[in-house]
Design a protein around this motif. Structure first.
Motif, PDB file in Angstrom:
ATOM      1  N   ALA A  43       0.823  -1.206   0.000  1.00 12.63           N
ATOM      2  CA  ALA A  43       0.000   0.000   0.000  1.00 12.63           C
ATOM      3  C   ALA A  43       0.861   1.261   0.000  1.00 12.63           C
ATOM      4  N   ALA A  44       1.918   1.269   0.821  1.00 14.35           N
ATOM      5  CA  ALA A  44       2.787   2.444   0.890  1.00 14.35           C
ATOM      6  C   ALA A  44       3.491   2.696  -0.439  1.00 14.35           C
ATOM      7  N   ARG A  45       3.979   1.647  -1.068  1.00 16.82           N
ATOM      8  CA  ARG A  45       4.669   1.813  -2.347  1.00 16.82           C
ATOM      9  C   ARG A  45       3.706   2.252  -3.445  1.00 16.82           C
ATOM     10  N   PHE A  46       2.471   1.778  -3.384  1.00 16.75           N
ATOM     11  CA  PHE A  46       1.442   2.236  -4.324  1.00 16.75           C
ATOM     12  C   PHE A  46       1.241   3.744  -4.182  1.00 16.75           C
ATOM     13  N   LEU A  47       1.160   4.236  -2.951  1.00 15.37           N
ATOM     14  CA  LEU A  47       0.965   5.667  -2.740  1.00 15.37           C
ATOM     15  C   LEU A  47       2.141   6.472  -3.264  1.00 15.37           C
ATOM     16  N   VAL A  48       3.357   6.019  -2.967  1.00 15.83           N
ATOM     17  CA  VAL A  48       4.545   6.760  -3.413  1.00 15.83           C
ATOM     18  C   VAL A  48       4.624   6.811  -4.927  1.00 15.83           C
ATOM     19  N   ASN A  49       4.473   5.657  -5.560  1.00 16.79           N
ATOM     20  CA  ASN A  49       4.766   5.552  -6.993  1.00 16.79           C
ATOM     21  C   ASN A  49       3.607   5.931  -7.898  1.00 16.79           C
ATOM     22  N   GLU A  50       2.373   5.743  -7.433  1.00 16.58           N
ATOM     23  CA  GLU A  50       1.228   5.938  -8.329  1.00 16.58           C
ATOM     24  C   GLU A  50       0.316   7.086  -7.933  1.00 16.58           C
ATOM     25  N   VAL A  51       0.371   7.521  -6.684  1.00  9.46           N
ATOM     26  CA  VAL A  51      -0.543   8.580  -6.245  1.00  9.46           C
ATOM     27  C   VAL A  51       0.191   9.896  -5.990  1.00  9.46           C
ATOM     28  N   PHE A  52       1.275   9.874  -5.223  1.00 12.36           N
ATOM     29  CA  PHE A  52       1.907  11.129  -4.801  1.00 12.36           C
ATOM     30  C   PHE A  52       3.075  11.564  -5.672  1.00 12.36           C
ATOM     31  N   ASP A  53       3.599  10.717  -6.508  1.00 11.62           N
ATOM     32  CA  ASP A  53       4.679  11.116  -7.408  1.00 11.62           C
ATOM     33  C   ASP A  53       4.152  12.189  -8.365  1.00 11.62           C
ATOM     34  N   GLY A  54       4.652  13.410  -8.229  1.00 13.55           N
ATOM     35  CA  GLY A  54       4.206  14.517  -9.072  1.00 13.55           C
ATOM     36  C   GLY A  54       3.018  15.273  -8.523  1.00 13.55           C
ATOM     37  N   LEU A  55       2.472  14.859  -7.382  1.00 18.12           N
ATOM     38  CA  LEU A  55       1.334  15.548  -6.777  1.00 18.12           C
ATOM     39  C   LEU A  55       1.841  16.653  -5.862  1.00 18.12           C
ATOM     40  N   ASP A  56       1.190  17.788  -5.881  1.00 17.27           N
ATOM     41  CA  ASP A  56       1.635  18.936  -5.085  1.00 17.27           C
ATOM     42  C   ASP A  56       1.072  18.853  -3.663  1.00 17.27           C
ATOM     43  N   VAL A  57       1.242  17.712  -3.042  1.00 15.74           N
ATOM     44  CA  VAL A  57       0.816  17.483  -1.656  1.00 15.74           C
ATOM     45  C   VAL A  57       1.895  16.643  -0.985  1.00 15.74           C
ATOM     46  N   LYS A  58       2.272  17.014   0.237  1.00 15.77           N
ATOM     47  CA  LYS A  58       3.264  16.247   0.977  1.00 15.77           C
ATOM     48  C   LYS A  58       2.618  14.997   1.574  1.00 15.77           C
ATOM     49  N   LEU A  59       3.317  13.862   1.483  1.00  9.15           N
ATOM     50  CA  LEU A  59       2.884  12.612   2.110  1.00  9.15           C
ATOM     51  C   LEU A  59       3.901  12.202   3.169  1.00  9.15           C
ATOM     52  N   VAL A  60       3.427  11.937   4.371  1.00  7.65           N
ATOM     53  CA  VAL A  60       4.247  11.337   5.422  1.00  7.65           C
ATOM     54  C   VAL A  60       3.832   9.869   5.551  1.00  7.65           C
ATOM     55  N   ILE A  61       4.827   8.987   5.485  1.00 10.39           N
ATOM     56  CA  ILE A  61       4.598   7.557   5.729  1.00 10.39           C
ATOM     57  C   ILE A  61       5.221   7.233   7.079  1.00 10.39           C
ATOM     58  N   ALA A  62       4.400   6.760   8.014  1.00  7.70           N
ATOM     59  CA  ALA A  62       4.873   6.480   9.369  1.00  7.70           C
ATOM     60  C   ALA A  62       4.657   5.012   9.689  1.00  7.70           C
ATOM     61  N   GLY A  63       5.691   4.379  10.231  1.00  6.96           N
ATOM     62  CA  GLY A  63       5.564   2.972  10.584  1.00  6.96           C
ATOM     63  C   GLY A  63       6.906   2.382  10.950  1.00  6.96           C
ATOM     64  N   SER A  64       6.935   1.071  11.036  1.00  9.00           N
ATOM     65  CA  SER A  64       8.142   0.392  11.508  1.00  9.00           C
ATOM     66  C   SER A  64       8.679  -0.563  10.447  1.00  9.00           C
ATOM     67  N   ASN A  65      10.012  -0.652  10.377  1.00  5.09           N
ATOM     68  CA  ASN A  65      10.707  -1.662   9.582  1.00  5.09           C
ATOM     69  C   ASN A  65      10.344  -1.618   8.099  1.00  5.09           C
ATOM     70  N   ALA A  66      10.557  -0.469   7.495  1.00  6.14           N
ATOM     71  CA  ALA A  66      10.297  -0.324   6.063  1.00  6.14           C
ATOM     72  C   ALA A  66      11.254  -1.188   5.254  1.00  6.14           C
ATOM     73  N   SER A  67      10.791  -1.662   4.124  1.00  5.20           N
ATOM     74  CA  SER A  67      11.630  -2.465   3.236  1.00  5.20           C
ATOM     75  C   SER A  67      12.624  -1.569   2.502  1.00  5.20           C
ATOM     76  N   ALA A  68      13.670  -2.192   1.993  1.00  5.90           N
ATOM     77  CA  ALA A  68      14.649  -1.446   1.203  1.00  5.90           C
ATOM     78  C   ALA A  68      13.993  -0.848  -0.035  1.00  5.90           C
ATOM     79  N   GLU A  69      13.055  -1.573  -0.613  1.00 12.08           N
ATOM     80  CA  GLU A  69      12.358  -1.085  -1.813  1.00 12.08           C
ATOM     81  C   GLU A  69      11.545   0.172  -1.499  1.00 12.08           C
TER      82      GLU A  69
END
Length: 372
Positions: free
Chosen positions: A223-249
């Motif tokens: 879900a987080a990678r979907f937001l980064v790559n398909e929703v917020f990339d190029g969007l004029d809104v800041k996204l904060v992703i908060a959580g534990s143990n993110a993957s290298a990808e």
């Protein structure tokens, strides 16, 4: 009036109440205790420490080591079940005839034990587990973990008929209640227990969107990678992703998109603060199972919620969110929310739905009425 005693067998130590399953367990225990029940809590411990906070709520608290031998992967029973076998637990439960509430199919190894025939037994179903594990397998990219989740899904489906031993099944969502009612008797929808006493949405406007979750879980990583790559990339809104143990990808994806920030391994209080301060809580998921406790947190204490259909499917909460089925529509919905306070009719609707259905005290009393 005689005291009501209740054993609760938990799959994990429910304190700190910092992820979905244990949030429901902890606040259920708290609400039952406040309603007058004498709760005897039994916890399987594997990485989480004994919690003195539980002693203040419960008549007794007991801890059992979860068996983690890899040889159990070869057992015909699901690993998540057989690893929670405990003769010490069985013997302790057998010392009296108090009702037993098993938390999730994971905790049901002793549900069908002949020693408990005639005892009142209840099961809290947190998910349709084989569906959940099949979805984890689809989301997983690692070969071993994908094979493990797929194997567990098959075993959990074969094991599920053990639920017929229960006198009552307490389903966490309307969709789960409908599923279990097709296969078992005495199914009740008991909504999720949670940390929020009332709807408390902040005034004013925030200046960022938030996604939060345990990022080591494949579903949340996806879900987080979907937001980064398909929703917020190029969007004029800041996204904060908060959580534990993110993957290298995920870290690599975040580093590539300048308007996305990753905040890792922060405390529960900081997560709650971010939920309140965000203008939009963005909650996609690719698994329509159970109910996501983070959705309740965002609806009770956050401003706007934008999500996709699987997040709210079968929960009865669809009307409280902006539900969009693909990335372009989610982008438009997020932009529309950024300048709009969460008040008026939006807030009134939340009050009507949430404070009626998700009242911990009322739902604890519904459980106690089932106990004879």
């Amino acid at each position: 009036m005689a005291e009501t005693h209740l054993h609760i067998v938990s799959f994990d130590v429910p304190w700190p109440a910092d992820y979905g399953g244990v949030i429901d367990v902890y606040y259920k225990v708290k609400a039952l205790a406040e309603a007058g029940a004498q709760v005897h809590l039994h916890c399987f411990a594997y990485g989480r420490k004994p919690a003195p906070e539980l002693d203040h709520l419960c008549a007794s608290v007991h801890y059992y080591s979860r068996r983690t031998s890899k040889h159990l992967l070869l057992n015909s029973l699901p690993y998540v079940v057989v690893s929670r076998r405990s003769e010490e637990l069985r013997d302790r439960l057998a010392t009296n005839d108090h009702p037993i509430l098993f938390e999730g199919l994971h905790s049901c190894y002793h549900l069908g034990d002949p020693a408990f025939v005639g005892r009142q037994r209840l099961v809290r179903t947190h998910n349709v587990e084989h569906t959940y594990y099949a979805a984890l397998a689809e989301a997983e990219t690692g070969t071993f973990k994908r094979a493990y989740f797929a194997s567990e899904a098959r075993k959990l489906e074969r094991y599920e008929p053990v639920l017929s031993e229960a006198d009552h099944l307490l389903a966490i969502s309307p969709a789960d209640a409908a599923y279990f009612a097709k296969h078992f008797r005495n199914v009740h929808h008991v909504p999720a227990f949670h940390s929020c006493g009332r709807v408390n949405v902040p005034d004013g406007l925030g200046d960022f969107a938030l996604y939060h979750g345990a990022l080591s879980v494949p579903e949340n990583d996806q879900a987080a990678r979907f937001l980064v790559n398909e929703v917020f990339d190029g969007l004029d809104v800041k996204l904060v992703i908060a959580g534990s143990n993110a993957s290298a990808e995920l870290r690599r994806d975040v580093a590539r998109v300048p308007n996305v920030e990753l905040r890792e391994n922060i405390g529960t209080d900081e997560i709650h603060r971010l939920v309140r301060e965000a203008q939009v809580n963005v909650l996609p998921t690719f698994q329509a199972t159970g109910i996501k406790l983070k959705l309740l947190l965002c609806l009770f204490t956050g401003r706007h919620v934008v999500c996709n259909p699987p997040m709210v499917e079968g929960t009865g909460l669809e009307e409280l969110c902006r539900v969009q089925s693909d990335a372009p529509r989610m982008r438009l919905a997020i932009q529309a929310c950024m300048g709009k306070p969460a008040n008026g009719a939006t807030l009134e609707k939340r009050l009507a739905v949430l404070e009626e259905r998700f009242d911990n005290r009322r739902n604890a009393e519904a459980i106690l009425r089932l106990l004879r």
